[in-house]
Motif scaffolding. Structure first.
Motif, PDB file in Angstrom:
ATOM      1  N   THR A 100     -31.894  38.113  -7.344  1.00 17.98           N
ATOM      2  CA  THR A 100     -30.846  37.445  -6.527  1.00 17.98           C
ATOM      3  C   THR A 100     -29.598  38.151  -7.088  1.00 17.98           C
ATOM      4  N   PRO A 101     -28.976  38.675  -7.304  1.00 15.50           N
ATOM      5  CA  PRO A 101     -27.792  38.716  -7.762  1.00 15.50           C
ATOM      6  C   PRO A 101     -26.528  38.121  -7.064  1.00 15.50           C
ATOM      7  N   HIS A 102     -27.155  37.618  -5.740  1.00 16.72           N
ATOM      8  CA  HIS A 102     -25.792  37.026  -4.664  1.00 16.72           C
ATOM      9  C   HIS A 102     -25.918  35.622  -4.665  1.00 16.72           C
ATOM     10  N   HIS A 103     -26.730  35.337  -5.934  1.00 18.91           N
ATOM     11  CA  HIS A 103     -27.006  33.704  -6.701  1.00 18.91           C
ATOM     12  C   HIS A 103     -26.226  33.748  -7.867  1.00 18.91           C
ATOM     13  N   HIS A 104     -25.789  33.133  -7.624  1.00 15.49           N
ATOM     14  CA  HIS A 104     -25.225  32.279  -9.416  1.00 15.49           C
ATOM     15  C   HIS A 104     -25.987  31.239 -10.041  1.00 15.49           C
ATOM     16  N   TYR A 105     -27.023  31.061 -11.435  1.00 20.43           N
ATOM     17  CA  TYR A 105     -27.196  30.131 -11.627  1.00 20.43           C
ATOM     18  C   TYR A 105     -27.021  29.637 -13.038  1.00 20.43           C
ATOM     19  N   GLN A 106     -26.690  28.064 -12.606  1.00 20.93           N
ATOM     20  CA  GLN A 106     -26.255  27.791 -14.110  1.00 20.93           C
ATOM     21  C   GLN A 106     -27.109  27.130 -14.693  1.00 20.93           C
ATOM     22  N   ILE A 107     -27.774  27.091 -16.626  1.00 21.39           N
ATOM     23  CA  ILE A 107     -28.999  27.037 -17.380  1.00 21.39           C
ATOM     24  C   ILE A 107     -27.901  25.626 -18.260  1.00 21.39           C
ATOM     25  N   LEU A 108     -28.462  24.980 -18.235  1.00 15.09           N
ATOM     26  CA  LEU A 108     -27.971  23.835 -19.111  1.00 15.09           C
ATOM     27  C   LEU A 108     -29.420  23.646 -20.300  1.00 15.09           C
ATOM     28  N   THR A 109     -29.052  23.499 -21.567  1.00 16.78           N
ATOM     29  CA  THR A 109     -30.353  23.066 -22.822  1.00 16.78           C
ATOM     30  C   THR A 109     -30.402  22.157 -23.815  1.00 16.78           C
ATOM     31  N   ASN A 127     -25.400  37.236 -13.499  1.00 21.17           N
ATOM     32  CA  ASN A 127     -25.144  36.268 -12.718  1.00 21.17           C
ATOM     33  C   ASN A 127     -25.674  34.415 -13.183  1.00 21.17           C
ATOM     34  N   VAL A 128     -25.740  34.359 -14.285  1.00 19.93           N
ATOM     35  CA  VAL A 128     -25.842  33.779 -15.036  1.00 19.93           C
ATOM     36  C   VAL A 128     -25.267  32.830 -15.906  1.00 19.93           C
ATOM     37  N   TRP A 129     -24.792  31.368 -15.489  1.00 20.14           N
ATOM     38  CA  TRP A 129     -23.790  30.458 -16.764  1.00 20.14           C
ATOM     39  C   TRP A 129     -24.670  29.859 -17.895  1.00 20.14           C
ATOM     40  N   LYS A 153     -21.591  35.889 -19.317  1.00 22.78           N
ATOM     41  CA  LYS A 153     -20.660  36.127 -18.403  1.00 22.78           C
ATOM     42  C   LYS A 153     -19.629  34.251 -18.438  1.00 22.78           C
ATOM     43  N   ILE A 154     -20.144  33.306 -18.277  1.00 28.03           N
ATOM     44  CA  ILE A 154     -19.191  32.267 -18.514  1.00 28.03           C
ATOM     45  C   ILE A 154     -20.704  31.288 -19.323  1.00 28.03           C
ATOM     46  N   ARG A 155     -19.166  30.602 -20.483  1.00 29.23           N
ATOM     47  CA  ARG A 155     -20.273  29.703 -21.025  1.00 29.23           C
ATOM     48  C   ARG A 155     -19.914  28.367 -21.125  1.00 29.23           C
ATOM     49  N   PHE A 156     -20.592  27.538 -21.082  1.00 29.09           N
ATOM     50  CA  PHE A 156     -20.205  26.236 -20.358  1.00 29.09           C
ATOM     51  C   PHE A 156     -20.680  24.804 -21.648  1.00 29.09           C
ATOM     52  N   LEU A 157     -20.150  23.879 -21.721  1.00 31.97           N
ATOM     53  CA  LEU A 157     -20.836  23.003 -22.504  1.00 31.97           C
ATOM     54  C   LEU A 157     -20.184  21.205 -21.398  1.00 31.97           C
ATOM     55  N   SER A 158     -21.092  21.095 -21.343  1.00 28.43           N
ATOM     56  CA  SER A 158     -21.814  19.214 -20.618  1.00 28.43           C
ATOM     57  C   SER A 158     -21.475  18.430 -21.979  1.00 28.43           C
TER      58      SER A 158
END
Length: 247
Positions: A100-109, A127-129, A153-158
């Motif tokens: 599903t490349p039309h979606h973006h997915y945010q995964i936090l761990t 398409n994964v953050w 492609k995108i790395r983020f901090l919560s």
């Protein structure tokens, strides 16, 4: 089952896994655990065992059926990299993401080490953050180095719930930082100077900064009956997103 999210930085939640166990200070008053108990009392499918870890394979294909491009927060009610989630099930989650490349997915761990290990032998879909929780110095800050190893492609901090001054942060390779206070009846307070110190570091290191909420305590240090207490930090909202992204 996917649901429209009330989380300010995403659009929908997708929970092919529910339930978790506590691993660090940020887990003490877990919002998902409280919500799972409510959903169980309401008879909501998937929560028959409350917050016990459970795989729900019948939900795996939910994003496939949605044609509208959507930003999904994956496992808002669990942790994809929990030690009891089989590797082959994690593979199935990423198969759906790849399909599903039309979606973006945010995964936090909070299981940053397992996440980094998983991707040593697998590519990260474009398409994964990928993100890690950074609630304090002891448990949270060390997760950043594991995240930096993963070529997402995108790395983020919560940075939520922000429980103390987390000190100097090396944000090299990090694209986005979210900061917020703890919500709920037992919320621990967040001091304005802790949040502002993170904001200043993001500004200096050219990283997008998003201030989510104050949580159960206001900027004035007073507890309120209702959580969140607004989204102003230094008199303004901070809704910065990673470059080229808009929600």
């Amino acid at each position: 089952m996917t649901t429209t999210s009330r989380i300010e930085w995403t659009e929908q939640t997708w929970n092919p896994i529910v339930g978790c166990t506590k691993v660090s200070a940020g887990c003490k008053h877990c919002y998902a655990e409280v919500m799972a108990k409510r959903l169980r009392a309401m008879g909501t499918p998937g929560y028959e065992k409350g917050f016990a870890l459970r795989l729900i394979p019948e939900r795996l294909n939910d994003p496939v059926r949605r044609k509208k491009p959507t930003v999904y927060f994956v496992n808002s009610m669990s942790d994809l990299f929990h030690e009891r989630v089989p590797v082959d099930y994690i593979d199935k989650v990423f198969e759906v993401i790849t399909q599903t490349p039309h979606h973006h997915y945010q995964i936090l761990t909070k299981r940053a080490e397992r996440m980094a290990s998983y991707f040593t032998s697998r590519p990260v879909p474009k398409n994964v953050w990928l993100g890690v929780s950074v609630e304090n110095k002891r448990h949270g800050v060390p997760r950043i180095d594991f995240l930096r190893k993963v070529p997402a492609k995108i790395r983020f901090l919560s940075v939520e719930p922000l429980l103390e001054d987390v000190g100097p942060l090396d944000l090299k390779g990090i694209h986005w930082v979210i900061v917020g206070g703890e919500s709920g009846a037992k919320a621990r307070p967040m001091k304005p100077e802790w949040a502002d110190a993170v904001r200043i570091q993001c500004q200096k290191q050219k990283v997008a900064f998003f201030f989510k909420q104050w949580g159960g305590w206001g900027a004035d240090g007073k507890k309120r009956a209702k959580s969140k207490n607004g989204r102003l930090l230094n008199g303004r909202t901070w809704d910065q997103m990673p470059a080229g992204v808009q929600i």
